[in-house]
Motif scaffolding. Structure first.
Motif, short mmCIF file in Angstrom:
data_model
loop_
_atom_site.label_atom_id
_atom_site.label_comp_id
_atom_site.label_asym_id
_atom_site.label_seq_id
_atom_site.Cartn_x
_atom_site.Cartn_y
_atom_site.Cartn_z
N LYS A 1 6.60 44.16 9.78
CA LYS A 1 6.52 43.97 11.22
C LYS A 1 7.83 43.43 11.77
O LYS A 1 8.30 43.87 12.82
N SER A 2 8.45 42.47 11.07
CA SER A 2 9.71 41.90 11.55
C SER A 2 10.84 42.94 11.52
O SER A 2 11.72 42.92 12.38
N GLU A 3 10.81 43.87 10.58
CA GLU A 3 11.82 44.93 10.52
C GLU A 3 11.70 45.84 11.75
O GLU A 3 12.70 46.23 12.35
N LYS A 4 10.45 46.15 12.13
CA LYS A 4 10.22 47.00 13.30
C LYS A 4 10.71 46.29 14.57
O LYS A 4 11.34 46.91 15.42
N ILE A 5 10.43 45.01 14.67
CA ILE A 5 10.88 44.23 15.83
C ILE A 5 12.40 44.17 15.86
O ILE A 5 13.02 44.35 16.90
N PHE A 6 13.01 43.93 14.69
CA PHE A 6 14.47 43.87 14.59
C PHE A 6 15.11 45.17 15.06
O PHE A 6 16.05 45.17 15.85
N LYS A 7 14.57 46.30 14.61
CA LYS A 7 15.10 47.60 15.02
C LYS A 7 14.92 47.82 16.51
O LYS A 7 15.80 48.33 17.19
#
Length: 125
Positions: A2-8
């Motif tokens: 989830k944090s990777e998606k938010i980061f992107k």
């Protein structure tokens, strides 16, 4: 994950926002991007300009100062609008409803830049 998606997503939004600051491509739009109230004014003007409802709200200084009251003072908003009119990014036209009122509209150059910027946003999404 989830944090990777938010980061992107955040990185993508930063690129889109930064692209509007490219003065070579977006000479007029970049002026609006300099402040939160500036870009919000631009969005509001474009929204009203492209609204096809015949009973739509007229875009006036008074309307914009009320809409932006939480972002900046009345004087700041009016000064910003006057500056953009003098630079040629915005134009005024006499209202058909009340001849004393001036309707604020985007210049054709600002419309071109704004639509080009929207194309960048939609491609990035």
């Amino acid at each position: 994950m989830k944090s990777e998606k938010i980061f992107k997503g955040v990185n993508q939004q930063i690129k889109v926002f930064d692209s509007a600051g490219d003065k070579r491509v977006f000479g007029r739009l970049s002026h609006f991007r300099r402040s939160v109230y500036g870009i919000r004014i631009c969005f509001e003007i474009m929204k009203l300009y492209f609204d096809e409802d015949t009973n739509k709200t007229e875009c006036t200084k008074e309307y914009l100062t009320k809409k932006m009251a939480e972002l900046a003072s009345r004087a700041t908003i009016i000064n910003f609008i006057n500056d953009e009119i003098s630079k040629g990014s915005l134009t005024t036209q006499v209202s058909t409803k009340d001849k004393r009122v001036k309707i604020i509209q985007p210049s054709s150059e600002l419309i071109d830049e704004f639509t080009m910027w929207l194309d960048i946003i939609y491609r990035a999404a």
